[in-house]
Design a protein around this motif. Sequence first.
Motif, PDB file in Angstrom:
ATOM      1  N   GLU A 220       0.888  -1.164   0.009  1.00 33.88           N
ATOM      2  CA  GLU A 220      -0.011   0.295  -0.103  1.00 33.88           C
ATOM      3  C   GLU A 220       0.938   1.274  -0.037  1.00 33.88           C
ATOM      4  O   GLU A 220       0.580   2.009  -0.761  1.00 33.88           O
ATOM      5  N   THR A 223       2.508   1.903  -3.248  1.00 26.24           N
ATOM      6  CA  THR A 223       1.419   2.434  -4.091  1.00 26.24           C
ATOM      7  C   THR A 223       1.423   3.782  -3.991  1.00 26.24           C
ATOM      8  O   THR A 223       1.096   4.724  -4.925  1.00 26.24           O
ATOM      9  N   GLN A 224       1.257   4.386  -2.678  1.00 24.15           N
ATOM     10  CA  GLN A 224       1.360   5.802  -2.493  1.00 24.15           C
ATOM     11  C   GLN A 224       2.080   6.486  -2.990  1.00 24.15           C
ATOM     12  O   GLN A 224       2.091   7.657  -3.368  1.00 24.15           O
ATOM     13  N   ASN A 227       1.799   7.044  -6.771  1.00 25.32           N
ATOM     14  CA  ASN A 227       0.808   7.921  -6.999  1.00 25.32           C
ATOM     15  C   ASN A 227       1.325   9.477  -6.725  1.00 25.32           C
ATOM     16  O   ASN A 227       1.169  10.489  -7.117  1.00 25.32           O
ATOM     17  N   GLU A 236       5.937  14.357  -0.118  1.00 25.97           N
ATOM     18  CA  GLU A 236       5.168  13.209   0.415  1.00 25.97           C
ATOM     19  C   GLU A 236       5.924  12.028  -0.129  1.00 25.97           C
ATOM     20  O   GLU A 236       5.833  10.884   0.571  1.00 25.97           O
ATOM     21  N   SER A 237       6.307  11.773  -1.274  1.00 28.59           N
ATOM     22  CA  SER A 237       7.211  10.632  -1.808  1.00 28.59           C
ATOM     23  C   SER A 237       8.270  10.219  -0.649  1.00 28.59           C
ATOM     24  O   SER A 237       8.403   9.047  -0.411  1.00 28.59           O
ATOM     25  N   LEU A 240       7.043   8.963   2.649  1.00 26.87           N
ATOM     26  CA  LEU A 240       6.792   7.669   2.574  1.00 26.87           C
ATOM     27  C   LEU A 240       8.072   6.825   2.394  1.00 26.87           C
ATOM     28  O   LEU A 240       8.143   5.831   2.998  1.00 26.87           O
TER      29      LEU A 240
END
Length: 246
Positions: A220, A223-224, A227, A236-237, A240
């Motif tokens: 998950e 995948t985030q 995206n 944000e990348s 994560l």
Amino acid sequence: MSHLQWQPKHYNSRQLCTIEGSNDAEEHYGTLSDVINEIPKHHVIIECGDFNAHLGEDTVRHTFHTQTNKNYSSFSSLGSDHRLVTARIRLSLRMCKTPAKKKSYEWSSLRNTELQELYTVTGQNRFTELSNDSDNVTEQYGKLVQVNAEAAEKLLPVKKRIRRREIADDPRVEQTRKEVQDAFTNYQNDANTESQQHLQKRKEELKQVYQDIQEEELDEMITQVKNADAKSKHGESWRLINSITG
């Protein structure tokens, strides 16, 4: 401690008599105690000296006295009640308090047209109050930063921390743990090969459930990352990615 106002009294340790209990020795210890009592409590105090046990060059390398007197002994065979005292000292300095974390605001709330207009008017009015005609570019920028911080503090909601989901709270884990507990209770009541194997099987199932959920979470998050990268949300990348890699 040269930057402090406190200065110790002067005393001459070389005048100490070699005879324990003599007037000179007692006066020396009294003076030394007075000096130590004047030192502020937050100072580090290391008191060293051979005092009435004189160490000579025949015993140690660096000493004021030329000969070792009878008040010194590192072996009981020499008939003295004095012994060498050694210590390993480690200085632990007090750390500064951790500064408070900066608040993170929900800037997406400015998508609301009414809040956006209120934020703009509040900022403009406050900037007018702070500005002077004599301000240079640097001063104007500093005041603009101040205005923005004050407006955010006043009008924007604080971003809520996202609580990470605990694997133990997953319904699958709770159910499998109950099955393990039931199998353990059954084994306690009737300890035999069959009940033991049943308990071991349930334990392996619980371990597998944990692994499956961890793999699901990893998939998950990957995948985030994809995206976020596709939307050019690089901050944000990386957040994560750091969370994934630890």
